[in-house]
Design a protein around this motif. Sequence first.
Motif, short mmCIF file in Angstrom:
data_model
loop_
_atom_site.label_atom_id
_atom_site.label_comp_id
_atom_site.label_asym_id
_atom_site.label_seq_id
_atom_site.Cartn_x
_atom_site.Cartn_y
_atom_site.Cartn_z
N THR A 52 0.84 -1.18 0.00
CA THR A 52 0.00 0.00 0.00
C THR A 52 0.89 1.24 0.00
N ALA A 53 0.29 2.42 0.22
CA ALA A 53 1.07 3.67 0.31
C ALA A 53 0.23 4.68 1.07
N ASP A 54 0.93 5.64 1.67
CA ASP A 54 0.19 6.65 2.46
C ASP A 54 -0.70 7.53 1.59
N VAL A 55 -0.40 7.57 0.28
CA VAL A 55 -1.21 8.43 -0.60
C VAL A 55 -2.36 7.70 -1.31
N TYR A 56 -2.45 6.38 -1.17
CA TYR A 56 -3.55 5.68 -1.86
C TYR A 56 -4.86 6.04 -1.16
N GLY A 57 -5.66 6.86 -1.84
CA GLY A 57 -6.89 7.36 -1.21
C GLY A 57 -6.55 8.19 0.02
N ASP A 58 -5.40 8.88 -0.03
CA ASP A 58 -4.94 9.72 1.10
C ASP A 58 -5.00 8.97 2.44
N GLY A 59 -4.58 7.73 2.44
CA GLY A 59 -4.54 6.95 3.68
C GLY A 59 -5.67 5.92 3.77
N HIS A 60 -6.63 6.02 2.87
CA HIS A 60 -7.79 5.12 2.94
C HIS A 60 -7.38 3.65 2.76
N SER A 61 -6.49 3.40 1.81
CA SER A 61 -6.01 2.04 1.58
C SER A 61 -5.33 1.51 2.85
N GLU A 62 -4.47 2.32 3.46
CA GLU A 62 -3.80 1.89 4.70
C GLU A 62 -4.83 1.62 5.81
N ARG A 100 9.66 10.96 9.93
CA ARG A 100 9.06 10.51 11.20
C ARG A 100 7.56 10.78 11.20
N GLU A 101 7.19 11.97 10.73
CA GLU A 101 5.77 12.34 10.72
C GLU A 101 4.98 11.39 9.80
N TRP A 102 5.52 11.12 8.61
CA TRP A 102 4.79 10.26 7.66
C TRP A 102 4.70 8.83 8.18
N ILE A 103 5.79 8.37 8.77
CA ILE A 103 5.79 7.00 9.31
C ILE A 103 4.81 6.87 10.47
N ASP A 104 4.77 7.89 11.32
CA ASP A 104 3.82 7.84 12.44
C ASP A 104 2.38 7.81 11.94
N ARG A 105 2.13 8.56 10.88
CA ARG A 105 0.77 8.56 10.31
C ARG A 105 0.43 7.17 9.75
N SER A 106 1.38 6.54 9.06
CA SER A 106 1.13 5.20 8.51
C SER A 106 0.96 4.17 9.63
N ARG A 107 1.74 4.30 10.71
CA ARG A 107 1.59 3.37 11.84
C ARG A 107 0.18 3.50 12.43
N ASP A 108 -0.25 4.75 12.50
CA ASP A 108 -1.59 5.03 13.01
C ASP A 108 -2.66 4.43 12.08
N ASN A 109 -2.52 4.70 10.79
CA ASN A 109 -3.49 4.19 9.82
C ASN A 109 -3.57 2.67 9.87
N LEU A 110 -2.40 2.03 9.98
CA LEU A 110 -2.34 0.56 9.94
C LEU A 110 -2.59 -0.06 11.31
N GLY A 111 -2.51 0.78 12.36
CA GLY A 111 -2.73 0.26 13.71
C GLY A 111 -1.60 -0.64 14.18
N VAL A 112 -0.36 -0.31 13.78
CA VAL A 112 0.79 -1.13 14.20
C VAL A 112 1.83 -0.26 14.91
N GLU A 113 2.58 -0.89 15.80
CA GLU A 113 3.65 -0.21 16.52
C GLU A 113 4.82 0.12 15.59
N ARG A 114 5.09 -0.83 14.72
CA ARG A 114 6.28 -0.75 13.87
C ARG A 114 5.90 -1.17 12.47
N LEU A 115 6.33 -0.42 11.46
CA LEU A 115 6.02 -0.80 10.07
C LEU A 115 6.94 -1.95 9.65
N ASP A 116 6.38 -2.94 8.97
CA ASP A 116 7.22 -4.04 8.46
C ASP A 116 8.23 -3.51 7.45
N LEU A 117 7.73 -2.65 6.54
CA LEU A 117 8.60 -2.14 5.47
C LEU A 117 8.05 -0.81 4.99
N ILE A 118 8.93 0.20 4.97
CA ILE A 118 8.56 1.47 4.35
C ILE A 118 9.38 1.61 3.07
#
Length: 327
Positions: A52-62, A100-118
């Motif tokens: 996925t990506a943070d921009v797919y549907g502006d976070g909707h996909s995540e 850091r800001e983008w990664i934190d947003r993706s962690r939030d969207n995905l509901g995970v502590e740590r991203l597997d892969l950015i």
Amino acid sequence: MEYRRLGKTQRQVSAIGFGAWAIGGSWGEVDDATSLRALHAAADAGVTLFDTADVYGDGHSERLIGQFLGERRGESLFVATKMGRRVPLDLAAYTPEAFREWIDRSRDNLGVERLDLIQLHCLPTDSYYHPEIFAALDDLVTQGAIASYGVSVERVEEALKAIEFPGVASVQIIYNIVRQRPAEHFLAEAARRDVGVLTRVPLASGLLTGKLSKDTVFDESDHRRFNRHGEAFDVGETFAGVDYETGLAVVEELRSLVPAGATMAQMALRWILMAEGVTAAIPGAKTPDQARANAAASDLAPLPPAAMERIARLYEERIKPLVHQRW
Ligand SMILES: NC(=O)c1ccc[n+]([C@@H]2O[C@H](COP(=O)([O-])OP(=O)(O)OC[C@H]3O[C@@H](n4cnc5c(N)ncnc54)[C@H](OP(=O)(O)O)[C@@H]3O)[C@@H](O)[C@H]2O)c1
């Protein structure tokens, strides 16, 4: 389903993944209930890799994937997301703070502590000449915000440059029957450096399913309508940069090569998995049926040498002169 190690991430992932661009709502009509059923159908069929990506549907996909992960707790699923396109493509924007800001947003969207892969999301070519960008990613691994990082690139040369950085665990690149250059220059080098390879746009945006025709009408929000000539982003992302009519003509030639009991889409995916150095193909599915059919491609028998030769010749004669050097 076959499982393979995704390079330096050290994680096993399914050889067929799930590309989650379309379920973000970025191309054509989708509804969330169907998208969620598609994600579950993929996982039920053994798919463990979701892109996925943070921009797919502006976070909707995540966020949809986050909901899906919540519904499948305890399973070893692997989510690859991307960052770097929430701002204009400008090196000055790629600071440690922004990462850091983008990664934190993706962690939030995905509901995970740590991203597997950015994955850096098709950044300008110059970024691969800036070690501080990769040093910032190393710091994020040390801090525990991400388990690993990789790049998603447009061009083979960007991929070759990126994998000189030892922390780059994976590369996402377009590779399919009508985009064969990565096999010539890149896959062996990726394998040599233990870099995982995710092949995107494996169906050439649906062209290689054999279901499109000159009369197909694409939705207004579908890039296959508005990006035919690269109006919105790199034209290589739409039909792999192949002119639509040429692509349709090549597809007609492929029909006789489809193995009995399989579809052209499955043959196209199996063709990708034949290449040494490829970890996984990540077809974009919108429905449970598509997700299941794509997953089943992993279990097809290897394509016979005669079919492989015919595909090589078709590429050489019909596609290579038009696009080979571009990406
Ligand atoms: N810059 C980047 O990093 C980047 C760029 C592009 C893509 N990606 C990633 O790569 C993934 C895959 O690429 P993509 O989605 O652009 O292209 P793709 O996988 O080559 O093609 C997706 C298209 O194929 C159709 N399709 C999928 N499975 C099918 C099946 N079993 N039978 C019939 N039709 C099927 C879909 O159908 P419909 O006709 O129903 O729509 C969709 O139009 C994306 O989802 C995304 O995760 C990344």
